[in-house]
Design an enzyme around this catalytic site. Sequence first.
Site, PDB file in Angstrom:
ATOM      1  N   TYR A 141      25.215  15.810  56.832  1.00 18.95           N
ATOM      2  CA  TYR A 141      25.330  15.225  58.169  1.00 18.95           C
ATOM      3  C   TYR A 141      23.970  14.810  58.727  1.00 18.95           C
ATOM      4  O   TYR A 141      23.877  13.870  59.508  1.00 18.95           O
ATOM      5  CB  TYR A 141      25.955  16.234  59.149  1.00 18.95           C
ATOM      6  CG  TYR A 141      27.460  16.252  59.169  1.00 18.95           C
ATOM      7  CD1 TYR A 141      28.195  16.491  58.017  1.00 18.95           C
ATOM      8  CD2 TYR A 141      28.153  16.053  60.359  1.00 18.95           C
ATOM      9  CE1 TYR A 141      29.577  16.526  58.047  1.00 18.95           C
ATOM     10  CE2 TYR A 141      29.532  16.088  60.395  1.00 18.95           C
ATOM     11  CZ  TYR A 141      30.239  16.327  59.238  1.00 18.95           C
ATOM     12  OH  TYR A 141      31.606  16.364  59.281  1.00 18.95           O
ATOM     13  N   LYS A 191      29.374  23.835  45.408  1.00 21.55           N
ATOM     14  CA  LYS A 191      29.671  22.954  44.276  1.00 21.55           C
ATOM     15  C   LYS A 191      28.512  23.112  43.298  1.00 21.55           C
ATOM     16  O   LYS A 191      27.843  22.127  42.915  1.00 21.55           O
ATOM     17  CB  LYS A 191      29.844  21.509  44.788  1.00 21.55           C
ATOM     18  CG  LYS A 191      30.371  20.537  43.764  1.00 21.55           C
ATOM     19  CD  LYS A 191      31.832  20.754  43.383  1.00 21.55           C
ATOM     20  CE  LYS A 191      32.220  19.862  42.217  1.00 21.55           C
ATOM     21  NZ  LYS A 191      33.553  20.186  41.650  1.00 21.55           N
ATOM     22  N   ASP A 223      36.226  22.763  45.376  1.00 19.78           N
ATOM     23  CA  ASP A 223      37.510  22.132  45.026  1.00 19.78           C
ATOM     24  C   ASP A 223      38.570  23.190  44.719  1.00 19.78           C
ATOM     25  O   ASP A 223      39.712  23.103  45.176  1.00 19.78           O
ATOM     26  CB  ASP A 223      37.354  21.128  43.871  1.00 19.78           C
ATOM     27  CG  ASP A 223      36.558  21.667  42.698  1.00 19.78           C
ATOM     28  OD1 ASP A 223      35.973  22.763  42.800  1.00 19.78           O
ATOM     29  OD2 ASP A 223      36.513  20.998  41.648  1.00 19.78           O
ATOM     30  N   ASP A 247      33.848  21.100  57.061  1.00 20.98           N
ATOM     31  CA  ASP A 247      34.587  20.119  57.857  1.00 20.98           C
ATOM     32  C   ASP A 247      35.935  19.839  57.191  1.00 20.98           C
ATOM     33  O   ASP A 247      36.986  19.862  57.828  1.00 20.98           O
ATOM     34  CB  ASP A 247      33.766  18.831  57.965  1.00 20.98           C
ATOM     35  CG  ASP A 247      34.469  17.772  58.794  1.00 20.98           C
ATOM     36  OD1 ASP A 247      34.984  18.112  59.866  1.00 20.98           O
ATOM     37  OD2 ASP A 247      34.516  16.609  58.355  1.00 20.98           O
ATOM     38  N   ASP A 251      39.985  21.401  58.262  1.00 18.93           N
ATOM     39  CA  ASP A 251      41.143  20.573  58.624  1.00 18.93           C
ATOM     40  C   ASP A 251      42.346  20.933  57.753  1.00 18.93           C
ATOM     41  O   ASP A 251      43.488  20.993  58.223  1.00 18.93           O
ATOM     42  CB  ASP A 251      40.840  19.079  58.453  1.00 18.93           C
ATOM     43  CG  ASP A 251      40.369  18.427  59.753  1.00 18.93           C
ATOM     44  OD1 ASP A 251      39.784  19.154  60.592  1.00 18.93           O
ATOM     45  OD2 ASP A 251      40.573  17.219  59.935  1.00 18.93           O
TER      46      ASP A 251
HETATM   47  C1  IPM Z   1      34.652  18.464  63.582  1.00 18.06           C
HETATM   48  C2  IPM Z   1      34.736  16.971  63.697  1.00 18.06           C
HETATM   49  C3  IPM Z   1      33.323  16.401  63.798  1.00 18.06           C
HETATM   50  C4  IPM Z   1      32.588  16.756  62.526  1.00 18.06           C
HETATM   51  C5  IPM Z   1      33.274  14.896  64.078  1.00 18.06           C
HETATM   52  C6  IPM Z   1      34.024  14.531  65.335  1.00 18.06           C
HETATM   53  C7  IPM Z   1      31.869  14.387  64.134  1.00 18.06           C
HETATM   54  O1  IPM Z   1      35.434  16.443  62.641  1.00 18.06           O
HETATM   55  O2  IPM Z   1      34.109  19.102  64.516  1.00 18.06           O
HETATM   56  O3  IPM Z   1      35.129  19.008  62.596  1.00 18.06           O
HETATM   57  O4  IPM Z   1      32.712  16.053  61.515  1.00 18.06           O
HETATM   58  O5  IPM Z   1      31.875  17.759  62.515  1.00 18.06           O
HETATM   59 MG    MG Z   2      36.301  17.899  61.345  1.00 20.75          MG
END
Ligand code: IPM
Ligand code: MG
Length: 362
Positions: A141, A191, A223, A247, A251
């Site tokens: 990032y 990884k 993975d 990240d 999710d």
């Molecule tokens: C998160 C989000 C952020 C990230 C975005 C909105 C920049 O996806 O907080 O997980 O990638 O960190």
């Molecule tokens: Mg995210």
Amino acid sequence: MNFKITVLSGDGVGPEVMAEGLKVLAAVGSKYGHNFKLENELIGGVAIDRTGSALPAETLKSCKKADAVMLAAVGDPRFDDPKLPVHPEDGLLALRKGLGLFANLRPVKVFDELVNASTLKPEVLKGTDFIFVRELTGGVYFGKPKKEWMTPKGRKATDSMTYSEQEIERIVRVGFELARARKKRLVSADKANVLKSSRLWRQVAIEVSRDYPYVALTHALVDACAMQLIRPPTAFDVIVTENLFGDILSDEAAQLAGSMGMLPSASLAGIPVSGQPTFGLYEPIHGSAPTIAGRDIANPVATILSVAMMLRYSMGLETEALTIEHSVDKILKQGYRTDDIMASGNTRVGTRKMGDLIAAEV
Ligand code: IPM
Ligand code: MG
């Protein structure tokens, strides 16, 4: 006790879910005699509209003077065009970096009442209770070089996944500190079969593990970890990983809980050692959900649970944090549900009503 909190409601459903979080916070304040002084500031799309910047200097200044920051959501489709000079998300990234919030805690807890809300089988999900520790201010990032340029053969772009041993050490320590107070199992996801930065990560994790002989450290390739997360998730206690891996994995894990609307997060500037308060930012993991904004249907539970995390990690108020968590539990047990977690036999409620119920339960 007295606390100063900077409140960043941001975009989309942000202001709606924030209002419910603050409602519950006020209920905790009056029950336990705490005074929370709130300062509202701009971030994201609304900040771009009013100031031209996704993170105005005043916002950062207010956050630096506060004991903690509460954030709801940033993101607005009006700024989706990648060619625009500034995007709402820039504000969030600049805030993380500007406040030194290197440790992102994302607990994934499947409430018994919601085992049917996920696409996964209830018997796989039941009892799931683990926490991600995602590195938040390094890796791909923020690594340099990060650029797009023109070559004779066309355009090229690069991002760099870079970590120093100090950055790895402090985040891995957060993982160990959390694991020691939980089930004493830490998985470090990397990884290392391909990436140099992951090989360093793994070495440093092993070095830090010598300070925590009573915590079982295992290494998983990211993975494989993504696969193990759903077969079954109950195997996990604490997972520590770098920024982008965290990240993506978090999710995926959100789906275990049935809805992103259920999951809170904390981003800390220090290592939480045995209940010592540390500065942090608290936000639901969901985004601004522009399609449902302003309709009183967003789930405020993730924001409300983020308030609980703030009381726990930045204020040292464990009893108060548990009071909120038990109240959420109770209201779910009574069958109240927002749209996203609604099932037959439940009572459908809106954003505000859900907040009212939980605040009253506190
Ligand atoms: C998160 C989000 C952020 C990230 C975005 C909105 C920049 O996806 O907080 O997980 O990638 O960190
Ligand atoms: Mg995210």
